[in-house]
Design a protein around this motif. Structure first.
Motif, short mmCIF file in Angstrom:
data_model
loop_
_atom_site.label_atom_id
_atom_site.label_comp_id
_atom_site.label_asym_id
_atom_site.label_seq_id
_atom_site.Cartn_x
_atom_site.Cartn_y
_atom_site.Cartn_z
N TRP A 32 0.84 -1.20 0.00
CA TRP A 32 0.00 0.00 0.00
C TRP A 32 0.87 1.25 0.00
O TRP A 32 0.63 2.18 -0.77
CB TRP A 32 -0.94 0.00 1.21
N ARG A 33 1.88 1.28 0.85
CA ARG A 33 2.76 2.46 0.92
C ARG A 33 3.47 2.71 -0.41
O ARG A 33 3.58 3.84 -0.85
CB ARG A 33 3.76 2.29 2.06
N ASP A 34 3.95 1.63 -1.03
CA ASP A 34 4.60 1.78 -2.34
C ASP A 34 3.60 2.26 -3.38
O ASP A 34 3.93 3.08 -4.25
CB ASP A 34 5.22 0.45 -2.79
N ARG A 37 2.97 5.94 -2.85
CA ARG A 37 4.15 6.71 -3.28
C ARG A 37 4.25 6.77 -4.80
O ARG A 37 4.43 7.83 -5.39
CB ARG A 37 5.40 6.08 -2.67
N LEU A 38 4.10 5.61 -5.47
CA LEU A 38 4.19 5.56 -6.93
C LEU A 38 3.16 6.47 -7.59
O LEU A 38 3.47 7.21 -8.51
CB LEU A 38 4.00 4.13 -7.43
N ASN A 39 1.94 6.40 -7.10
CA ASN A 39 0.85 7.14 -7.72
C ASN A 39 0.65 8.54 -7.14
O ASN A 39 -0.26 9.25 -7.57
CB ASN A 39 -0.45 6.33 -7.61
N ARG A 40 1.50 8.89 -6.19
CA ARG A 40 1.43 10.21 -5.56
C ARG A 40 0.00 10.53 -5.12
O ARG A 40 -0.54 11.59 -5.46
CB ARG A 40 1.97 11.28 -6.49
N LEU A 41 -0.60 9.58 -4.40
CA LEU A 41 -2.00 9.72 -4.04
C LEU A 41 -2.21 10.76 -2.94
O LEU A 41 -1.59 10.68 -1.89
CB LEU A 41 -2.57 8.38 -3.56
N ALA A 42 -3.08 11.70 -3.22
CA ALA A 42 -3.49 12.67 -2.20
C ALA A 42 -4.27 11.93 -1.12
O ALA A 42 -4.81 10.84 -1.35
CB ALA A 42 -4.37 13.74 -2.84
N GLN A 43 -4.35 12.51 0.06
CA GLN A 43 -5.04 11.86 1.18
C GLN A 43 -6.48 11.52 0.81
O GLN A 43 -6.96 10.43 1.13
CB GLN A 43 -5.01 12.76 2.42
N VAL A 44 -7.15 12.39 0.13
CA VAL A 44 -8.56 12.12 -0.24
C VAL A 44 -8.66 10.90 -1.16
O VAL A 44 -9.59 10.11 -1.05
CB VAL A 44 -9.22 13.38 -0.87
N THR A 45 -7.69 10.72 -2.02
CA THR A 45 -7.68 9.55 -2.91
C THR A 45 -7.36 8.28 -2.11
O THR A 45 -7.96 7.24 -2.35
CB THR A 45 -6.66 9.75 -4.04
N GLN A 46 -6.44 8.39 -1.17
CA GLN A 46 -6.14 7.25 -0.31
C GLN A 46 -7.39 6.83 0.47
O GLN A 46 -7.67 5.64 0.60
CB GLN A 46 -5.03 7.59 0.68
N GLU A 47 -8.13 7.81 0.95
CA GLU A 47 -9.34 7.52 1.72
C GLU A 47 -10.41 6.87 0.84
O GLU A 47 -11.26 6.14 1.35
CB GLU A 47 -9.86 8.80 2.37
N ALA A 48 -10.37 7.09 -0.46
CA ALA A 48 -11.32 6.45 -1.37
C ALA A 48 -10.83 5.06 -1.78
O ALA A 48 -11.64 4.14 -1.92
CB ALA A 48 -11.53 7.32 -2.61
N GLN A 49 -9.53 4.89 -1.97
CA GLN A 49 -9.01 3.61 -2.45
C GLN A 49 -8.83 2.57 -1.36
O GLN A 49 -8.98 1.37 -1.62
CB GLN A 49 -7.67 3.82 -3.19
#
Length: 88
Positions: A32-34, A37-49
């Protein structure tokens, strides 16, 4: 505060926190962390994914999720969706 303002109510662990607990329990936190990092996910995107990943894990797809996420991470982009392991 509660409805009458008299007592402090502890915050509820939301779906993101529960999803992250599921990801961690499945041993996928490093993946998940990789991924983040790879996709440069914003917090809001992390919260959706994260809940999507948790759904896959809870649905018995942990090994497939790990395999495909790692393949994408190793390829470095979505333009080569099979990653290096398929071409080796």
């Amino acid at each position: 505060m509660n409805a009458d303002g008299m007592k402090q109510v502890p915050p509820v662990a939301g779906p993101y926190r529960a999803a992250m607990d599921t990801i961690s329990a499945a041993g996928l936190l490093p993946v998940w962390r990789d991924w983040v990092r790879l996709n440069r996910l914003a917090q809001v995107t992390q919260e959706a994914q994260a809940p999507v990943w948790a759904g896959w894990i809870n649905g018995g797809q942990t090994d497939l999720l790990r395999q495909h996420a790692v393949d994408l991470i190793q390829s470095g982009s979505f333009s080569h969706p099979w990653g290096r392991s398929a071409s080796a």
